[in-house]
Motif scaffolding. Structure first.
Motif: not given
Length: 813
Positions: A13-24, A36-41, A50-54
Motif C-alpha cells: 500500500l505504501a510503495t506501489v503507486p495507484s496510477s499503475g506499474p512503475r518503471p522496472t 522474497g523481499n518487497q522493500n527497496g527500489p 504480475g505487477l511489473g515491479t521485479c
C-alpha cells in the motif's frame, strides 16, 4: 494473520503507486540475497512478476528449477532455469537447509545443475547455490522432497518381482534376483550397485534416538549400464546382519563406494531377506519366530501409543467423507480396483492424515464391501495402527518421525517376522489391534456454493451476494482463518449479473503456510498459491507443507488437510468455486464468521462482529448487512494481490463494495418460460431457482443444484452411527456376523461336541450395548447328543422288551 505476514500488504500500500506499474528498476538494484523481499527500489517478492515491479535480475537470483521435485532419497539432477553461466567458476556448491551440501556443475550450454541430497524428511526444502566454491550463496530456491512411494516409478530402479526379493531364503524361494532401471536417468557407461541399510539407534523416545542410512557393501561394480542386472544373492557377513531394512542404489562407477549425494537411482526400501545369513536360510521360520518374540518383548517396554490415536470412522461412507482427518491408503484403494495385498477381504482403507501429537503414530481403518470395519480381532486382514506414521511428522529427522522408514522399522518388518515368515501373526495383531468406532464423532460440515449460498455448520441457510472479501470462518482455538473473495458473475447476454460467486479462497491455521485457491484468468481452471507464490502440480499431486497437507487429485478439486484435523475441499462448480469445510468436535463454540457459530444451535448463526445476533427470520436486506459486517480487513487479509486489477479493486477499494446492488432472494423473478424451465431443472431446490434468476443461465442453476446435492450427500454420509463395539465369539465355538452397528445381529454356534449355554443371538441396541453377552459352549451338553442318548436308551429298552416277550411265548409253546 501472523505479524510476519502483515508488512507485505502494508508495504504494498505504501510503495506501489495507484496510477499503475512503475518503471522496472535499474540494473543497480539486485535480488542477490533478497529473494522474497518487497522493500527497496524494486521487488524480489513472487508477486512482482504480475505487477511489473521485479528487479532486472529477479529470475537469476530467485531460482526456478526443473524438475522441481524428487524422492527424499536424493540423487536427482535438476537444472536451474533462466540462470546462464558462461564465465569460469571456482566450483558450484548447492546447500540445502543451510547445512547439507552437494556438488553442482555447469554444463556445456551454460546451465547450472544441482544434485538433490539424501534427506530424512519430505516437504519443501530451501536451498542456496554458490558459484564461488562456497564463499557466498546469493542464489535461492526451493526443492520439494517427496515420500519415496509417491514419486514416479520411472524415477526408481525396479525390483523384478518384489515379493520374491522379500521372501528370498524362505522355503521354495531361491535362484537369481533381478532389477531394472531407466538408463536415461543415469547417463554413464558403467554403474555400481550398492546396498544401503537403514536403522534408528539410541534410547527410544529420547533425545539420543537417531536415524541413519548407511552404505553397507557393493553388489557389483563396472556393470554395463544396460538397465538390467541379475545376480545370485549370498548371505552377508555377520557385520551387516543387524540391518533388516534397506534399499539398493545405482551410481556411476566413477564414484568411490558409498559416496553420498551423487547422481543415483534407488529402489524401494524393502525387507532384506535376500542378504540375511545362513541361519535364516536354514530355518527361516525359527529365525523369524525369534525375531518376532524379540520385537514383542521390545514393544512391551515401549509406551502405549494406541491411547492417543483417533478412533476409526464406523462406515466406509464416513471414512471417505471425513477428508480432513483421513486419506486414502494407497495400498488398498477402492478407486483403483481395491488391490488390498495386506488386507484381503477389504475393499478400501484410509490412514489418519496427521501423526498423533506425542508419539507420532498413525491410525489405519479398513472396510469390507458392505461398508463395515474389518477388525484384526476377527481376521488378520483387519486394519492395523502404526507406531511410526507412514508419512512421518515434524521434526522429521527424529525417530519415529522419518517418512516411510520409521514405519518400516516399527510396523512393517515386524509384520514380516510374525505374519509372513513365521506363523506368529496373533502376536503381531495383539499389539496392533484395530480401533473400533465407539468413540468416533463425525466432523461438522459447512458449505458455500453457487451465487453464493451458505449452509452453516448448524444447518442454517443464507444467500449473500456481496462483492468483496469476507471471513468465512475464524476459530480462536487454533487461530484458524478461512477467507473468500466474491465477484459478480455474467448474464447470458454478456452484462454483469446482480449475483456474485466465490472466485478465491484462502486459509491459514496458526503459523502454517498460507494456501490460496482461486480461479485463474482462464475460466474453469484452478490456481493454487502457497505464501503468495503460484504452485505447479505438473510433477506431484501431493505436498507436505508447514502445518498442512495439500492434495490435488483432479484439475478441478483441491483438498487441504490442517494439523488440527480441519479440512477444506475447494472445487469448481459452474463459473464459481464451491467450498466444503469440515471441523472436528473440538471446534464447538469456537467459530464465528459467515458460516456461523458451531454449537448445534442455529439460532445464533447470524452473529455480527459486535456479538449482536440477528434472528433467523431476518430480512434479506438485514442478512446482506450481516455479510458485509464480516468483510476482511487489509491488515488481516490472506489473499495475494499480484495484479493491478486485484490491487485497484480489493486493496485500494473497500473490502466490501457498498456500491454493488445485489439481487435479493425475495425480489428475484423469472419470466413464465424461464420459470417453467427452472422448475423442471430445479424441482424444489430454491438455491437453483435463485441462481437461474440471478444469472439467466440454466447451466449455472444446474451447477448450483449439483453442489447442493453433493453437500446433502456428504451430510448423509457423516450422520452419527451407534456402535456396540466388537463382540467376542464363544470359546470352543464361532459367530456369524462381523457388523457391530445398531440393529445388527450376531449369531453364535458351538463346535462339535459342545452345547450352547446362553442366547443364540445378540443384537446391537440403540444405547450402544449388546442385548445379551457372548454365551458359553459347554462340553457334553449338546441337545443333539442328549436326544440321541434318550432315544437310543428308549430303543434299547424297547428291543429288550420285544426279545423278552418273544422268549416267553417260545417258552409257553
Amino acid at each position: 494473520m501472523k505479524l510476519a505476514l502483515l508488512p507485505w500488504v502494508l508495504l504494498l500500500l505504501a510503495t506501489v503507486p495507484s496510477s499503475g506499474p512503475r518503471p522496472t528498476a535499474g540494473a543497480q538494484d539486485s535480488c542477490s540475497l533478497r529473494c522474497g523481499n518487497q522493500n527497496g527500489p524494486c521487488s524480489c517478492h513472487p508477486t512482482c512478476s504480475g505487477l511489473g515491479t521485479c528487479c532486472l535480475d529477479f529470475q537469476n537470483f530467485c531460482l526456478e528449477v526443473s524438475p522441481s521435485s524428487g524422492s527424499m532419497m536424493g540423487g536427482k539432477d535438476f537444472v536451474v532455469q533462466h540462470l546462464k553461466w558462461f564465465s569460469s567458476t571456482d566450483g558450484v556448491i548447492c546447500r540445502f537447509k543451510e547445512s547439507i551440501q552437494t556438488l553442482g556443475h555447469v554444463d556445456s550450454l551454460g546451465q547450472v545443475h544441482c544434485i538433490s541430497p539424501l534427506l530424512y524428511e519430505s516437504g519443501r526444502i530451501p536451498f542456496n547455490i554458490s558459484m564461488d566454491n562456497g564463499r557466498s550463496f546469493p542464489y535461492a530456491g526451493t526443492w520439494l522432497a517427496v515420500h519415496p512411494y509417491k514419486v514416479s516409478e520411472t524415477e526408481k530402479s525396479q525390483l523384478v518381482n518384489e515379493t520374491r526379493w522379500q521372501y528370498y531364503g524362505t522355503p521354495g524361494t531361491t535362484g537369481n534376483l533381478s532389477l531394472t532401471w531407466n538408463t536415461s536417468r543415469l547417463p554413464t557407461q558403467a554403474v555400481t550397485i550398492e546396498l544401503w541399510g537403514y536403522e534408528e539407534t539410541g534410547k527410544p523416545y529420547s533425545e539420543n534416538w537417531t536415524a541413519e542410512w548407511s552404505y553397507l557393501y557393493t553388489l557389483a561394480t563396472n556393470v554395463p549400464n544396460s538397465g538390467f542386472f541379475t545376480f545370485t544373492p549370498k548371505p552377508a557377513s555377520p557385520d551387516y546382519q543387524r540391518w533388516k531394512v534397506g534399499a539398493l542404489r545405482i551410481v556411476d562407477s566413477k564414484n568411490y563406494p558409498g559416496k553420498k549425494d551423487v547422481l543415483a537411482l534407488w529402489t524401494n526400501d524393502h525387507a532384506l531377506a535376500w542378504h540375511l545369513g545362513d541361519n535364516f536360510r536354514e530355518d527361516s521360520v525359527a529365525w523369524a519366530r525369534a525375531q518376532c518374540l524379540a520385537w514383542e518383548a521390545l514393544e512391551d517396554q515401549l509406551p502405549n501409543f494406541l491411547k492417543e490415536l483417533p478412533d476409526c470412522p464406523c462406515t466406509l461412507a464416513q471414512a471417505r467423507a471425513d477428508s480432513g482427518r483421513y486419506f486414502t491408503d494407497y495400498g488398498c484403494d477402492i478407486e483403483h480396483g481395491s488391490v488390498c495385498t495386506y488386507h484381503p477381504g477389504a475393499v478400501h482403507c484410509v490412514r489418519s492424515v496427521q501423526a498423533s501429537p506425542h508419539y507420532a503414530s498413525g491410525q489405519q481403518c479398513c472396510y469390507t464391501a458392505a461398508g463395515t470395519q474389518l477388525l484384526t480381532a476377527d481376521s488378520t486382514s483387519g486394519s492395523t495402527p502404526d507406531r511410526g506414521h507412514d508419512w512421518g511428522s515434524p521434526p522429521y529427522r527424529t525417530p519415529p518421525r522419518v517418512p516411510s522408514m520409521s514405519h518400516w522399522l516399527y510396523d512393517v518388518i515386524s509384520f514380516y517376522y510374525c505374519c509372513l515368515w513365521a506363523p506368529e501373526c496373533s502376536r503381531y495383531m495383539r499389539r496392533r489391534p484395530s480401533s473400533d468406532c465407539r468413540n468416533y464423532r463425525p466432523p461438522h460440515l459447512a458449505s458455500v456454493f453457487g451465487d453464493p449460498h451458505f449452509v452453516t455448520f448448524d444447518g442454517t441457510n443464507l444467500t449473500f451476494n456481496g462483492r468483496g472479501e469476507y471471513v468465512l470462518l475464524e476459530a480462536v482455538l487454533t487461530d484458524l482463518k478461512v477467507q473468500a473473495r466474491a465477484q459478480p458473475g455474467m448474464m447470458t447476454n454478456g452484462s454483469q449479473a446482480r449475483g456474485t460467486g466465490l472466485t478465491a479462497v484462502a486459509v491459514q491455521e496458526g503459523n502454517s503456510d498460507v494456501v490460496e485457491v482461486r480461479l485463474a484468468q482462464r475460466s474453469g481452471v484452478l490456481e493454487v498459491l502457497l505464501n503468495q507464490e503460484v504452485l505447479s502440480f505438473a510433477e506431484q499431486s501431493w505436498m507436505d507443507l508447514k502445518g498442512l497437507f495439500l492434495s490435488v487429485a483432479a484439475e478441478d478439486k483441491v483438498s487441504i488437510m490442517l494439523s488440527s484435523g480441519a479440512g477444506l475441499e475447494v472445487s469448481i462448480q459452474g463459473p464459481f468455486l464451491s467450498v466444503a469445510i469440515l471441523l472436528p468436535d473440538k471446534f464447538l463454540t469456537y467459530t464465528r464468521g459467515l458460516l456461523g457459530t458451531l454449537n448445534n444451535d442455529p439460532t445464533d448463526d447470524f452473529t455480527l462482529r459486535s456479538g449482536r445476533v440477528l434472528p433467523l427470520n431476518a430480512s434479506a436486506q438485514e442478512l446482506f448487512q450481516f455479510g458485509a459486517d464480516w468483510a476482511v480487513h487489509n491488515t488481516s487479509s490472506l489473499f495475494t494481490y499480484d495484479s493491478w486489477f486485484l490491487i485497484n479493486n480489493f486493496v485500494y477499494q473497500p473490502k466490501h463494495d457498498p456500491t454493488f446492488e445485489p439481487l435479493f432472494p425475495d425480489k428475484s423473478t423469472l419470466s413464465p418460460s424461464q420459470a417453467e424451465e427452472a422448475a423442471k431443472l430445479c424441482g424444489n431446490d430454491h438455491f437453483c431457482k435463485f441462481d437461474v434468476a440471478a444469472t439467466g443461465s440454466l447451466s449455472v442453476g444446474n451447477a448450483t443444484l449439483v453442489a447442493h446435492q453433493l453437500h446433502q450427500q456428504r451430510m448423509q454420509s457423516l450422520q452419527p452411527v451407534i456402535s456396540c463395539g466388537w463382540l467376542a465369539p464363544p470359546a470352543n465355538g464361532h459367530k456369524e456376523g462381523l457388523r457391530y452397528l445398531v440393529g445388527s445381529t450376531v449369531h453364535f454356534h458351538c463346535n462339535r461336541g459342545f452345547s450352547l449355554a446362553g442366547a443364540e443371538t445378540s443384537t446391537c441396541q440403540a444405547d450402544g450395548t449388546w442385548s445379551t453377552p457372548t454365551p458359553e459352549c459347554q462340553l457334553g451338553r449338546s441337545y443333539t447328543v442328549l436326544l440321541s442318548i434318550i432315544f437310543g436308551g428308549l430303543a434299547v429298552v424297547l428291543l429288550v422288551s420285544i426279545i423278552y416277550v418273544l422268549l416267553r411265548r417260545k417258552g409257553n409253546m
